[in-house]
Enzyme design. Structure first.
Site, mmCIF file in Angstrom:
data_model
loop_
_atom_site.group_PDB
_atom_site.id
_atom_site.type_symbol
_atom_site.label_atom_id
_atom_site.label_comp_id
_atom_site.label_asym_id
_atom_site.label_seq_id
_atom_site.Cartn_x
_atom_site.Cartn_y
_atom_site.Cartn_z
ATOM 1 N N ALA A 1 -15.955 -7.279 -12.620
ATOM 2 C CA ALA A 1 -17.294 -7.418 -12.039
ATOM 3 C C ALA A 1 -17.331 -7.244 -10.531
ATOM 4 C CB ALA A 1 -17.853 -8.801 -12.394
ATOM 5 N N TYR B 1 -2.466 0.162 -9.687
ATOM 6 C CA TYR B 1 -1.284 1.015 -9.594
ATOM 7 C C TYR B 1 -0.020 0.217 -9.298
ATOM 8 C CZ TYR B 1 -1.722 0.903 -4.430
ATOM 9 O OH TYR B 1 -1.806 0.512 -3.113
ATOM 10 N N ARG C 1 -15.125 -11.701 -16.590
ATOM 11 C CA ARG C 1 -14.663 -13.086 -16.653
ATOM 12 C C ARG C 1 -15.752 -14.026 -16.154
ATOM 13 N NH1 ARG C 1 -9.057 -12.636 -13.532
ATOM 14 N NH2 ARG C 1 -10.305 -11.144 -12.319
ATOM 15 N N SER D 1 0.810 -1.213 0.000
ATOM 16 C CA SER D 1 0.000 0.000 0.000
ATOM 17 C C SER D 1 0.849 1.272 0.000
ATOM 18 C CB SER D 1 -0.929 0.017 1.224
ATOM 19 O OG SER D 1 -1.674 1.215 1.265
ATOM 20 N N LEU D 2 0.447 2.213 -0.848
ATOM 21 C CA LEU D 2 1.075 3.533 -0.878
ATOM 22 C C LEU D 2 0.274 4.567 -0.099
ATOM 23 C CD1 LEU D 2 2.195 3.695 -4.625
ATOM 24 C CD2 LEU D 2 3.625 3.254 -2.619
ATOM 25 N N ASN E 1 -14.947 2.270 1.709
ATOM 26 C CA ASN E 1 -13.482 2.235 1.762
ATOM 27 C C ASN E 1 -12.907 3.248 2.747
ATOM 28 O OD1 ASN E 1 -13.807 4.678 0.309
ATOM 29 N ND2 ASN E 1 -11.869 4.345 -0.775
ATOM 30 N N LYS F 1 -13.895 -3.833 2.115
ATOM 31 C CA LYS F 1 -14.846 -2.815 1.669
ATOM 32 C C LYS F 1 -16.303 -3.266 1.759
ATOM 33 C CE LYS F 1 -11.594 -0.692 -1.606
ATOM 34 N NZ LYS F 1 -11.376 -0.281 -3.006
#
Length: 275
Positions: A130, A222, A154, A20-21, A91, A70
């Site tokens: 999805a 990212y 998918r 995590s950034l 979040n 989440k």
């Protein structure tokens, strides 16, 4: 606004969390705002979330949540903003006088990232994926003015909930199985904006195909910063919105919510990402 210098704590929770950034972004924001606040990453899975939040002391002001938290966080909140409730995707937790409030900054972060890239008016979209991020992306497209979205998944069964969600948002949603699309790109949907939410590792078979579907290509990943879809979009000179821009703008909205600041110091936060 919270008094500068107040001893306060925030953090990001998830599993995995080492990549995590968020600490880089939030710490840079606090420094620019003159806040002596702490922000750290904590490895917490869905089964541990209730106990973790329940054990937090009065110094805690806010939490950023990533996968797999989440979709379970709303149950811990005293209040949840309506759209986050509709998506069942929270979040951000913010401590208020009335308890924890739940928010979804992914939606606004998507909108901010697209607008900051100078994207013109969009009316059609393609979403690849999805999951919860696809649902947030659909809500963001509604805010951007998109009226019709084709979802390439998918698992079409997993994506079924996006149809009624789209109806509630005023968007016509069509589902197609990603693997059933014709080879070579024949019959592929065309749109103003493509939003890819599938992991970078799963993109390679379709990267060039997906990148050719729209003149604006947005990938939420990212890590890595240059995904197969982003690389393919760059080769055809599409306007690219990288996942790091979503990370930046959703974090900026979290900083505002958690600290009470009027605006987040975007320049300082972006500089921190580039170091």
């Amino acid at each position: 606004m919270t008094t500068p210098g107040a001893a306060s704590r925030c953090g990001v929770l998830g599993e995995p969390i080492g990549h995590s950034l968020s600490p880089v972004l939030h710490r840079a924001a606090y420094a620019a705002l003159g806040l002596d606040w702490e922000y750290d990453a904590y490895r917490v899975n869905a089964d541990e979330l209730t106990a973790f939040v329940g054990g937090l002391g009065a110094s805690w002001r806010g939490l950023s949540l990533t996968r797999p938290l989440k979709q379970v966080a709303a149950g811990l909140c005293d209040t949840v903003e309506p759209l986050a409730r509709r998506l069942n995707s929270v979040n951000t937790l913010v401590r208020t006088a009335a308890g924890w409030s739940g928010h979804n900054t992914d939606i606004g972060g998507c909108v901010d990232a697209v607008r900051a890239a100078g994207v013109p008016h969009v009316t059609t979209g393609v979403i690849v994926g999805a999951g919860a991020t696809a649902a947030s992306g659909l809500a963001a497209m509604a805010e951007l003015g998109v009226a019709r979205v084709e979802v390439l998944a998918r698992s079409v069964e997993r994506a079924g909930g996006l149809i009624p969600l789209g109806e509630g948002l005023g968007i016509e949603v069509r589902l197609r199985a990603l693997e059933d699309l014709p080879s070579g790109g024949e019959g592929a949907p065309r749109a103003d904006l493509l939003l890819s939410t599938i992991p970078a590792a799963a993109q390679q078979p379709w990267a060039g195909f997906l990148a050719a579907m729209a003149d604006v290509v947005f990938d939420v990943n990212y890590e890595p910063r240059v995904t197969p879809v982003i690389e393919a979009a760059g080769k055809r000179d599409a306007l690219v919105v990288p996942g790091v821009d979503l990370l930046l703008h959703q974090a900026a909205r979290q900083v505002v919510l958690m600290t009470g600041s009027n605006v987040a110091p975007l320049s300082a936060m972006r500089d921190a990402l580039d170091q």
